[in-house]
Design a protein around this motif. Sequence first.
Motif, mmCIF file in Angstrom:
data_model
loop_
_atom_site.group_PDB
_atom_site.id
_atom_site.type_symbol
_atom_site.label_atom_id
_atom_site.label_comp_id
_atom_site.label_asym_id
_atom_site.label_seq_id
_atom_site.Cartn_x
_atom_site.Cartn_y
_atom_site.Cartn_z
ATOM 1 N N ARG A 250 0.884 -1.145 -0.018
ATOM 2 C CA ARG A 250 -0.021 0.093 -0.148
ATOM 3 C C ARG A 250 0.757 1.399 -0.109
ATOM 4 O O ARG A 250 1.992 1.161 0.339
ATOM 5 C CB ARG A 250 -0.920 -0.051 1.378
ATOM 6 N N GLU B 92 0.616 5.262 1.466
ATOM 7 C CA GLU B 92 -0.059 6.213 2.471
ATOM 8 C C GLU B 92 0.253 7.592 1.521
ATOM 9 O O GLU B 92 1.191 8.010 1.195
ATOM 10 C CB GLU B 92 0.542 6.292 3.644
ATOM 11 N N GLY C 24 -1.807 11.923 5.434
ATOM 12 C CA GLY C 24 -2.263 11.323 6.560
ATOM 13 C C GLY C 24 -1.482 10.569 7.400
ATOM 14 O O GLY C 24 -1.663 9.027 7.584
ATOM 15 N N ASN C 25 -0.233 11.283 7.774
ATOM 16 C CA ASN C 25 0.976 10.318 8.331
ATOM 17 C C ASN C 25 0.714 10.244 9.759
ATOM 18 O O ASN C 25 0.477 11.108 10.459
ATOM 19 C CB ASN C 25 2.104 11.200 7.877
ATOM 20 N N HIS C 26 0.748 8.955 10.249
ATOM 21 C CA HIS C 26 0.689 8.708 11.601
ATOM 22 C C HIS C 26 -0.598 9.178 12.200
ATOM 23 O O HIS C 26 -0.945 9.594 13.531
ATOM 24 C CB HIS C 26 1.807 9.225 12.451
ATOM 25 N N ASP D 34 -3.351 7.183 11.777
ATOM 26 C CA ASP D 34 -4.286 6.111 11.957
ATOM 27 C C ASP D 34 -4.670 5.631 13.179
ATOM 28 O O ASP D 34 -5.684 5.568 14.046
ATOM 29 C CB ASP D 34 -4.030 4.682 10.803
ATOM 30 N N TYR D 35 -3.559 5.638 14.172
ATOM 31 C CA TYR D 35 -3.657 5.170 15.656
ATOM 32 C C TYR D 35 -4.085 6.573 16.452
ATOM 33 O O TYR D 35 -4.413 6.113 17.478
ATOM 34 C CB TYR D 35 -2.440 4.469 16.253
ATOM 35 N N SER E 282 1.554 -0.288 15.798
ATOM 36 C CA SER E 282 1.187 0.422 14.777
ATOM 37 C C SER E 282 -0.451 0.428 14.625
ATOM 38 O O SER E 282 -1.132 -0.015 15.369
ATOM 39 C CB SER E 282 1.639 -0.291 13.540
ATOM 40 N N GLY E 283 -1.034 1.266 13.648
ATOM 41 C CA GLY E 283 -2.421 1.276 13.568
ATOM 42 C C GLY E 283 -2.686 0.176 12.473
ATOM 43 O O GLY E 283 -2.266 -0.674 12.233
ATOM 44 N N LEU F 248 -3.701 1.084 9.297
ATOM 45 C CA LEU F 248 -3.974 1.509 7.953
ATOM 46 C C LEU F 248 -2.932 0.439 7.073
ATOM 47 O O LEU F 248 -3.898 0.311 5.920
ATOM 48 C CB LEU F 248 -2.665 2.635 7.808
ATOM 49 N N ASP F 249 -2.296 -0.143 7.253
ATOM 50 C CA ASP F 249 -1.392 -0.961 6.359
ATOM 51 C C ASP F 249 -2.341 -2.156 5.950
ATOM 52 O O ASP F 249 -2.633 -2.509 4.796
ATOM 53 C CB ASP F 249 -0.297 -1.541 6.776
ATOM 54 N N LEU G 7 10.530 -0.403 11.503
ATOM 55 C CA LEU G 7 9.715 0.274 12.490
ATOM 56 C C LEU G 7 9.954 -0.480 13.733
ATOM 57 O O LEU G 7 9.731 0.219 14.923
ATOM 58 C CB LEU G 7 8.437 0.358 11.836
ATOM 59 N N TYR H 160 9.079 4.514 16.127
ATOM 60 C CA TYR H 160 7.556 4.505 16.040
ATOM 61 C C TYR H 160 6.814 4.712 17.375
ATOM 62 O O TYR H 160 6.191 5.307 17.540
ATOM 63 C CB TYR H 160 7.367 3.125 15.165
ATOM 64 N N GLY I 277 4.413 6.486 4.743
ATOM 65 C CA GLY I 277 4.346 5.309 5.900
ATOM 66 C C GLY I 277 5.259 5.901 7.040
ATOM 67 O O GLY I 277 5.237 7.236 7.490
ATOM 68 N N GLY I 278 5.603 4.824 7.783
ATOM 69 C CA GLY I 278 6.201 5.006 9.088
ATOM 70 C C GLY I 278 7.131 6.192 9.001
ATOM 71 O O GLY I 278 7.462 7.131 10.039
HETATM 72 C C1 GLA Z 1 3.257 2.536 9.437
HETATM 73 C C2 GLA Z 1 2.309 1.932 10.307
HETATM 74 C C3 GLA Z 1 0.806 2.339 10.214
HETATM 75 C C4 GLA Z 1 0.819 3.931 9.948
HETATM 76 C C5 GLA Z 1 1.821 4.344 9.340
HETATM 77 C C6 GLA Z 1 2.069 5.987 9.433
HETATM 78 O O1 GLA Z 1 2.925 1.992 7.873
HETATM 79 O O2 GLA Z 1 2.224 0.416 10.257
HETATM 80 O O3 GLA Z 1 -0.053 1.834 11.164
HETATM 81 O O4 GLA Z 1 0.891 4.322 11.429
HETATM 82 O O5 GLA Z 1 3.225 3.708 9.588
HETATM 83 O O6 GLA Z 1 1.031 6.530 8.937
#
Ligand code: GLA
Length: 387
Positions: free
Chosen positions: A25, A27, A30-32, A34-35, A165-166, A168-169, A214, A219, A333-334
């Motif tokens: 995927r 991103e 919308g960085n960081h 999701d959580y 992590s959230g 998103l992925d 990560l 992170y 991404g992260g």
């Molecule tokens: C990583 C995490 C996601 C998200 C992104 C930053 O990909 O796995 O959950 O937090 O970083 O947006």
Amino acid sequence: MEKLIRDFTEFYGVAPTVIARAPGRLEILGNHTDYNQGYVLSCAVAQNTRFALRPVDGKHCRIKDFRDGSVREFDLDNIATAVPKDWSNYVKGVIVELAKRSIKVGAFDAGMESSVPLSAGMSSSAALETSAGFAFREAFGIELSKADWARVGQGVENNYMGLKSGLLDQFSSIFGKKDSMILTDFRSVEVLRTVALPAGYSIVVINSMVKHNLVDSEYNVRREDCESAAHKLAQIYPDVKTLRDVTPEQLENARPALGEREYRRACHVVGECDRVLRAVRALENNDVAAFGALWFESHESSRVNFENSTPELDYLVELAHSVPGCLGARLSGGGFGGITIHLVESAGAAEYAERVQAAFKQRIGVAPEYIICSIGDGAESKKLQEK
Ligand code: GLA
């Protein structure tokens, strides 16, 4: 899928009974967030991980990695904890997460292959978790909602790998739509709408060649900063549950109550949520320039506020300002390494990528890999006909 079926059959001497595919995927903005239960604009890519499987009797499982020819083996009774630096953790973790939900996975022989770049920020681990999970779904008749499959993959990261992590992925790998970006609300955990990439523009992914891992990065520390900022803001604004609930004005007014670092982390997340919504409006108005400008803003905020960039990522984005044909670029991404994404005119995409590659090589000494990305569909799985 055909090649993996052939390779599997040749290696094990018998055909797989199910096969699954899950994409990496990107991103987009919308960085960081999701959580922090905020908004993200993301998409699935055409690069996929494929997982073919055949149930066997007993407890012993094998996975042949058709990328390098190696084989991972484990017993179902002996997978409670992750083994350091072994990709099969992302498969074993799925079995462990399913067991927590009282769902049993039987023993199997499996084959895996993937075109998702590793440790780059394109979610190769989510693609593996999801493709393995979807193969288990077909083979062992598991019924879970798509959002719950994303939670299973997130559980692998959070509990098995220790990365907080959230969603998103895994969510993007499952819900992605061909040729579209998806706008997701990570509070209600649903796709609010799909948004087409403007005609005539492409996304070029350029890897900084700094491996981002990560699990060993900062992170989790960033997540803690966000949560402590939200906690302090909730004492001033009782309706605040996460940073998603904070407006830019509220954040400014509450600045004295936050530590300097918490303030900057919150600025990034609050700004990113806002940028996602502004991006969707810009695309509705066909304003590609405004859309691209938000990518540059996002990167600047990563660099200054969230401190999840690196000099190599910064240099790739700096090049995006000077090499003609690019409307916006940012880390995706992260962070802490991995990829940048560049919004470019499709007609000149290859030339743009070559120019950035050459300039980067001259300064940093290594030629960055690039992909002119196609947006693909989310994960799928199927049973195969017994021959
Ligand atoms: C990583 C995490 C996601 C998200 C992104 C930053 O990909 O796995 O959950 O937090 O970083 O947006």
